[in-house]
Scaffold this motif. Structure first.
Motif, PDB file in Angstrom:
ATOM      1  N   ALA A 204       0.962  -1.209   0.499  1.00  0.00           N
ATOM      2  CA  ALA A 204      -0.316  -0.071   0.135  1.00  0.00           C
ATOM      3  C   ALA A 204       0.535   0.985  -0.097  1.00  0.00           C
ATOM      4  O   ALA A 204       0.694   2.213  -1.053  1.00  0.00           O
ATOM      5  N   SER A 205       1.951   0.894   0.648  1.00  0.00           N
ATOM      6  CA  SER A 205       2.469   2.671   0.869  1.00  0.00           C
ATOM      7  C   SER A 205       3.725   2.952  -0.001  1.00  0.00           C
ATOM      8  O   SER A 205       4.227   4.090  -0.089  1.00  0.00           O
ATOM      9  N   VAL A 206       3.783   1.849  -0.428  1.00  0.00           N
ATOM     10  CA  VAL A 206       4.861   1.731  -2.013  1.00  0.00           C
ATOM     11  C   VAL A 206       4.466   2.050  -2.888  1.00  0.00           C
ATOM     12  O   VAL A 206       4.635   3.106  -3.888  1.00  0.00           O
ATOM     13  N   GLY A 207       2.200   1.449  -2.695  1.00  0.00           N
ATOM     14  CA  GLY A 207       2.335   1.779  -4.206  1.00  0.00           C
ATOM     15  C   GLY A 207       1.996   3.469  -4.020  1.00  0.00           C
ATOM     16  O   GLY A 207       2.212   4.424  -5.054  1.00  0.00           O
ATOM     17  N   GLN A 208       1.570   4.367  -2.798  1.00  0.00           N
ATOM     18  CA  GLN A 208       1.787   5.310  -3.086  1.00  0.00           C
ATOM     19  C   GLN A 208       2.882   5.764  -2.912  1.00  0.00           C
ATOM     20  O   GLN A 208       2.673   7.554  -3.370  1.00  0.00           O
ATOM     21  N   TRP A 209       4.136   6.007  -2.454  1.00  0.00           N
ATOM     22  CA  TRP A 209       5.123   6.716  -3.215  1.00  0.00           C
ATOM     23  C   TRP A 209       5.617   6.422  -4.866  1.00  0.00           C
ATOM     24  O   TRP A 209       6.026   7.170  -4.907  1.00  0.00           O
ATOM     25  N   LEU A 210       5.147   4.987  -4.673  1.00  0.00           N
ATOM     26  CA  LEU A 210       5.502   5.469  -6.789  1.00  0.00           C
ATOM     27  C   LEU A 210       4.778   5.691  -7.363  1.00  0.00           C
ATOM     28  O   LEU A 210       4.664   6.620  -8.595  1.00  0.00           O
ATOM     29  N   ASN A 211       3.554   5.786  -7.313  1.00  0.00           N
ATOM     30  CA  ASN A 211       2.334   7.487  -7.878  1.00  0.00           C
ATOM     31  C   ASN A 211       2.899   8.252  -7.768  1.00  0.00           C
ATOM     32  O   ASN A 211       2.470   9.226  -8.916  1.00  0.00           O
ATOM     33  N   ARG A 212       3.584   8.816  -6.157  1.00  0.00           N
ATOM     34  CA  ARG A 212       3.937  10.580  -6.108  1.00  0.00           C
ATOM     35  C   ARG A 212       5.272  10.377  -6.407  1.00  0.00           C
ATOM     36  O   ARG A 212       5.228  11.212  -7.949  1.00  0.00           O
ATOM     37  N   THR A 213       5.928   9.781  -7.096  1.00  0.00           N
ATOM     38  CA  THR A 213       7.353  10.229  -7.589  1.00  0.00           C
ATOM     39  C   THR A 213       7.626   9.533  -9.073  1.00  0.00           C
ATOM     40  O   THR A 213       8.153  10.155  -9.625  1.00  0.00           O
ATOM     41  N   THR A 214       6.541   8.711  -9.574  1.00  0.00           N
ATOM     42  CA  THR A 214       7.115   7.672 -11.312  1.00  0.00           C
ATOM     43  C   THR A 214       5.650   8.199 -11.911  1.00  0.00           C
ATOM     44  O   THR A 214       5.442   7.755 -12.457  1.00  0.00           O
ATOM     45  N   GLY A 215       4.411   8.438 -10.962  1.00  0.00           N
ATOM     46  CA  GLY A 215       2.893   8.264 -11.569  1.00  0.00           C
ATOM     47  C   GLY A 215       2.657   6.968 -12.194  1.00  0.00           C
ATOM     48  O   GLY A 215       1.540   7.168 -12.800  1.00  0.00           O
ATOM     49  N   VAL A 216       3.521   5.978 -11.422  1.00  0.00           N
ATOM     50  CA  VAL A 216       2.815   4.682 -12.352  1.00  0.00           C
ATOM     51  C   VAL A 216       1.500   4.652 -11.105  1.00  0.00           C
ATOM     52  O   VAL A 216       1.035   5.049 -10.183  1.00  0.00           O
ATOM     53  N   SER A 217       0.445   3.995 -11.743  1.00  0.00           N
ATOM     54  CA  SER A 217      -1.097   4.648 -11.239  1.00  0.00           C
ATOM     55  C   SER A 217      -1.355   2.612 -11.413  1.00  0.00           C
ATOM     56  O   SER A 217      -2.859   2.393 -10.620  1.00  0.00           O
ATOM     57  N   SER A 218      -0.926   1.352 -12.363  1.00  0.00           N
ATOM     58  CA  SER A 218      -1.477   0.256 -12.535  1.00  0.00           C
ATOM     59  C   SER A 218      -0.385  -0.337 -12.341  1.00  0.00           C
ATOM     60  O   SER A 218       0.265  -0.537 -13.472  1.00  0.00           O
ATOM     61  N   TYR A 219      -0.220  -1.166 -11.329  1.00  0.00           N
ATOM     62  CA  TYR A 219       0.284  -2.404 -11.428  1.00  0.00           C
ATOM     63  C   TYR A 219       0.292  -3.791 -10.712  1.00  0.00           C
ATOM     64  O   TYR A 219      -0.503  -3.583  -9.533  1.00  0.00           O
ATOM     65  N   ARG A 220       0.489  -5.147 -10.996  1.00  0.00           N
ATOM     66  CA  ARG A 220       0.671  -5.931 -10.400  1.00  0.00           C
ATOM     67  C   ARG A 220       1.836  -6.346  -9.667  1.00  0.00           C
ATOM     68  O   ARG A 220       3.090  -6.403 -10.436  1.00  0.00           O
ATOM     69  N   VAL A 221       1.856  -7.418  -8.426  1.00  0.00           N
ATOM     70  CA  VAL A 221       2.937  -7.336  -8.125  1.00  0.00           C
ATOM     71  C   VAL A 221       2.726  -8.849  -6.786  1.00  0.00           C
ATOM     72  O   VAL A 221       1.869  -9.623  -7.099  1.00  0.00           O
TER      73      VAL A 221
END
Length: 270
Positions: free
Chosen positions: A215-232
């Protein structure tokens, strides 16, 4: 409950006690230590009028204000037990971290990532501890960040998914670390990233599949790279097949979703 896998028994288990009203802190902790799962949860009547239920989340080593896969597992168990959300397909969970929304889309449950309590790059001393524990060189770290939404998480980004899978961490000298590692798969792969999460600070050497970290890594990546949808992908090194879906809506809310399956249902004597 098995959470974050489309194949039962290959995700992350959580024990859900549907009625924890008569249990004190010591009893809850004893149960969590006895199950020896990464988390066990106890459902209680809510204290907030907006919430559908309240949950307390325990690891073998202590209580957490929030955790991801216990949130989805608890919501699934509550619904299966006849729970009726006040807001249709939005379940509102009350926990020590506050109110957390869980979205129901058919059989898929996703929780709204709570706000991080701490962000920013890791301090040099802490980063050095992580690098030493992971047995890697400093140039392997592409980025690093505090991603703490309750448990105390930090994360380092490595060049590739294989670098993450190859880690052989020695946490004996740093037993208080709460840290994850993420690395990208090649473009066109089934998953965008591989994640591993280590939580010796709460008695869990490696969490099979970690919702709060994602969850928090998703927020970080969305904030810094703009990535909004992905699978882990997570859990391979533990023989699991964890699958986490990250999506961001137009309001900027990051949602963390995955499969939930009831594996055991019955009566516990506590």
């Amino acid at each position: 409950m098995d959470v974050f896998s489309s194949t039962p028994y290959l995700g992350n288990p959580v024990a859900v006690v549907l009625d924890g009203s008569d249990l004190d802190d010591a009893a809850m902790q004893r149960v969590a230590k006895w199950t020896n799962l990464s988390e066990s949860t106890f459902l209680l009547p809510p204290t907030s009028p907006e919430a559908d239920y309240r949950v307390r989340i325990f690891t073998p080593g202590g209580e957490l204000p929030f955790a991801g896969h216990p949130t989805l597992g608890s919501a699934h168990a509550w619904l299966q037990d006849g729970g009726q959300p006040q807001r249709g397909d939005i379940i509102v969970q009350e926990c020590a971290a506050g109110l957390v929304e869980v979205r129901r889309d058919g059989s898929l449950l996703s929780f709204a990532a709570p706000a991080t309590r701490r962000s920013g790059e890791l301090e040099d001393d802490y980063l050095s501890q992580v690098i030493e524990a992971f047995g890697i060189s400093r140039d392997k770290v592409l980025a690093h960040q505090w991603v703490d939404n309750g448990p105390g998480w930090s994360v380092v980004q490595l060049p590739t998914a294989q670098d993450v899978l190859d880690l052989e961490p020695d946490l004996s000298q740093t037993p208080s670390l709460m840290v994850g590692a993420i690395g990208a798969y090649q473009e066109g792969s089934e998953y965008a990233f591989e994640m591993r999460t280590f939580a010796p600070g709460v008695g869990v050497a490696e969490d099979p599949v970690c919702g709060s970290m994602n969850a928090s890594v998703g927020q970080w990546l969305n904030r810094t790279t703009g990535v909004s949808s992905y699978r882990v992908s997570q859990g391979q090194r533990l023989g699991r097949a964890g699958e986490i879906t990250i999506t961001s809506d137009t309001n900027g809310t990051v949602w963390v979703g995955g499969g939930t399956t009831t594996c055991f249902h019955g009566t516990a004597t506590i």
